[in-house]
Design an enzyme around this catalytic site. Structure first.
Site, PDB file in Angstrom:
ATOM      1  N   CYS A 195       0.842  -1.208   0.000  1.00 24.98           N
ATOM      2  CA  CYS A 195       0.000   0.000   0.000  1.00 24.98           C
ATOM      3  C   CYS A 195       0.876   1.256   0.000  1.00 24.98           C
ATOM      4  O   CYS A 195       1.587   1.508  -0.954  1.00 24.98           O
ATOM      5  CB  CYS A 195      -0.984  -0.043   1.166  1.00 24.98           C
ATOM      6  SG  CYS A 195      -2.342   1.133   0.988  1.00 24.98           S
ATOM      7  N   HIS A 218      -3.870  -5.168   0.020  1.00 22.86           N
ATOM      8  CA  HIS A 218      -3.378  -5.648   1.308  1.00 22.86           C
ATOM      9  C   HIS A 218      -3.409  -7.174   1.348  1.00 22.86           C
ATOM     10  O   HIS A 218      -4.450  -7.746   1.642  1.00 22.86           O
ATOM     11  CB  HIS A 218      -4.236  -5.084   2.446  1.00 22.86           C
ATOM     12  CG  HIS A 218      -4.017  -3.621   2.659  1.00 22.86           C
ATOM     13  ND1 HIS A 218      -3.070  -3.130   3.523  1.00 22.86           N
ATOM     14  CD2 HIS A 218      -4.594  -2.541   2.094  1.00 22.86           C
ATOM     15  CE1 HIS A 218      -3.076  -1.808   3.492  1.00 22.86           C
ATOM     16  NE2 HIS A 218      -3.997  -1.424   2.629  1.00 22.86           N
ATOM     17  N   GLU A 270      -2.280  -9.007   3.607  1.00 26.47           N
ATOM     18  CA  GLU A 270      -2.551  -9.436   4.993  1.00 26.47           C
ATOM     19  C   GLU A 270      -4.030  -9.308   5.342  1.00 26.47           C
ATOM     20  O   GLU A 270      -4.455  -9.765   6.402  1.00 26.47           O
ATOM     21  CB  GLU A 270      -1.678  -8.628   5.965  1.00 26.47           C
ATOM     22  CG  GLU A 270      -2.143  -7.210   6.283  1.00 26.47           C
ATOM     23  CD  GLU A 270      -1.850  -6.183   5.188  1.00 26.47           C
ATOM     24  OE1 GLU A 270      -1.440  -6.584   4.067  1.00 26.47           O
ATOM     25  OE2 GLU A 270      -2.050  -4.978   5.434  1.00 26.47           O
TER      26      GLU A 270
END
Lengths: 279, 207
Positions: B82, B189, B191
């Protein structure tokens, strides 16, 4: 193409998930971490945790629940409920929240939105707006005040241009603020997303309030999550089409096993809504 | 046994979730704000949410700016996520006049809210599918149009389009990821993208 999101919402009180109708008569639904994991496995696009604990002890338990949840799911997690100051936000982000949802504190002090957004970025500031149709709130006020302020009342009424008033304190307190102009102000002050709950529709299972959803979604440039009233898969479809919402919040429709996230998603896909592909 | 991943702590964002995600895929992941540790690390992850200008300021104050540039130029494995991805470029419309790490030539642009009379909500928030242009490395085993979780208001526009490994379409085609000589950048993202995202992180620990 960007997909429409299905976002399960868990009301957490003293370490348990509860669900009420019109913010009253709470029923125990289960363990938050277990439910969160289940919704993730079923394909939820994000999760929302609302801390409705009223005690200091309850809030501590909530932080612990949040940490355990964030460590075991790999999905965006929004947290709301009782956030008053920047330090509250820092604590929640530190415990694993990705976004925070501000409600009463933002209405009481709109600068809080700018402060939070400036500090942590607009992507993590969700402004939760609870609305009621009509001017019931003002009528209630009217009962309490004297004849001399009658003209102020008519002023207030003319300010509720959208026909929807912002309410706070779980719907108990009218504010005299027009829902649409508040949504615009929240965006201008740095809200990254708006979570719009109709207090009239919430818990009824009769569907989202499409009128205010479409009005606000059409007028603001940030994503809008429709909330309150989902009882059938069609209601989600209506909110995402007629209502123009970018995402739908679901709670009761899931908690009692009538539908799963997967069944809601399959239904929407069948009706031509772009939803996330199952992994 | 995968090597340790070093996650750069510069006061901007969700380090904990990145660390937990790496641990989930069996990697040792440490969080550090020590320039010396960054220069010694073999695999570096730069996460981050917030504004471009603030991030550069924080990196400079912690003396991480030069350390990161050195580490990347030394050929260490690097992953930017990001804002950490955007920082690899020269500048951003978000913070005019602030110079990024400038590992690659190119700018970071504001996502247009109107494209050919259609309006687009900004931030670009939610799940969107990659259009993979280089099916190799971490992307080798991905399905045709995999969905990943995005949340951003600015996007990278590299001067050299050959480093782009995938695009994402939201009004305009935006660069979603790059790969070049050990340096990976993801605008989305991983994660927060469940199993598919964890697979990408796992690949980073072994590449």
């Amino acid at each position: 193409m960007l997909k429409s999101r299905i976002i399960p919402c868990l009301d957490v009180k003293d370490g348990r998930v509860v669900k009420g109708t019109n913010f009253a008569s709470l029923r125990d639904v289960g363990d938050p971490v277990e439910l969160a994991k289940r919704y993730c496995d079923e394909g939820a696009d994000e999760l929302v945790y609302l801390d409705i604990s009223a005690t200091v002890e309850g809030r501590k338990t909530f932080l612990d629940t949040l940490e355990r949840t964030a460590d075991s799911i790999f999905l965006p997690l929004t947290v709301g409920g009782g956030i008053r100051v920047v330090d509250d936000i820092r604590r929640l982000l530190g415990a694993g929240a990705d976004k925070v949802s501000l409600n009463t504190a933002a209405v009481a002090n709109p600068d809080f939105i700018s402060e939070a957004s400036g500090r942590f970025g607009c992507q993590c500031v969700v402004i939760a707006i609870d609305v009621k149709k009509g001017t019931d709130g003002i009528t209630n006020c009217e009962l309490r005040i004297t004849n001399e302020s009658k003209s102020e009342i008519s002023n207030l009424k003319s300010q509720i241009a959208s026909g929807y008033e912002v309410v706070t304190h779980a719907g108990r307190r009218p504010t005299g603020i027009d829902a649409l102009s508040w949504a615009r102000e929240a965006e201008r002050r740095g809200a990254g997303e708006i979570l719009l709950t109709s207090m009239d529709a919430d818990g009824t299972k009769n569907g989202y309030d499409l009128e205010i959803t479409s009005l606000i979604s059409g007028e603001v440039g940030v994503p809008v999550i429709a909330s309150g009233g989902a009882g059938k898969p069609e209601h989600l479809f209506d909110a995402l089409t007629t209502g123009g919402a970018d995402a739908v919040l679901v709670a009761g429709i899931l908690h009692f096993g009538t539908y799963t996230v997967a069944s809601l998603r399959d239904y929407l896909r069948g009706r031509g809504i772009k939803v996330r592909s199952a992994s | 046994m995968p090597e340790t991943v070093t996650i750069v702590d510069y006061g901007m964002g969700n380090l904990r979730s990145v660390q937990k995600a790496f641990q989930k895929v069996g990697a040792a992941a440490e969080i550090s704000s020590d320039p010396a540790a960054i220069e010694k690390a073999t695999r570096i992850v730069l996460p981050g949410v917030g504004a471009f200008g603030d991030a550069v300021k924080e990196l400079r104050e912690r003396e991480l700016f030069i350390s990161l540039q050195r580490a990347i130029l030394a050929g260490k494995r690097f992953l930017g996520i990001c804002l950490g991805f955007q920082l690899l470029f020269e500048s951003s419309e978000e913070s005019p006049g602030v110079r990024g790490l400038a590992i690659f030539r190119g700018q970071v642009l504001r996502i247009p809210s109107v494209v050919e009379n259609d309006s687009f909500k900004v931030p670009h928030m939610g799940w969107n599918n990659l259009e993979i242009v280089r099916r190799e490395g971490a992307f080798k085993n991905l399905p045709e149009s995999p969905d990943f979780y995005f949340v951003h208001s600015y996007y990278v526009y590299p001067a050299d389009s050959t480093i782009v490994s995938a695009y994402v379409r939201y009004g305009v085609p935006m660069c979603a990821s790059i790969y070049s000589d050990g340096v990976t950048g993801y605008q989305f993202h991983p994660e927060k993208s469940q199993v598919r995202g964890l697979e990408l992180l796992h690949h980073f620990t072994e590449c």
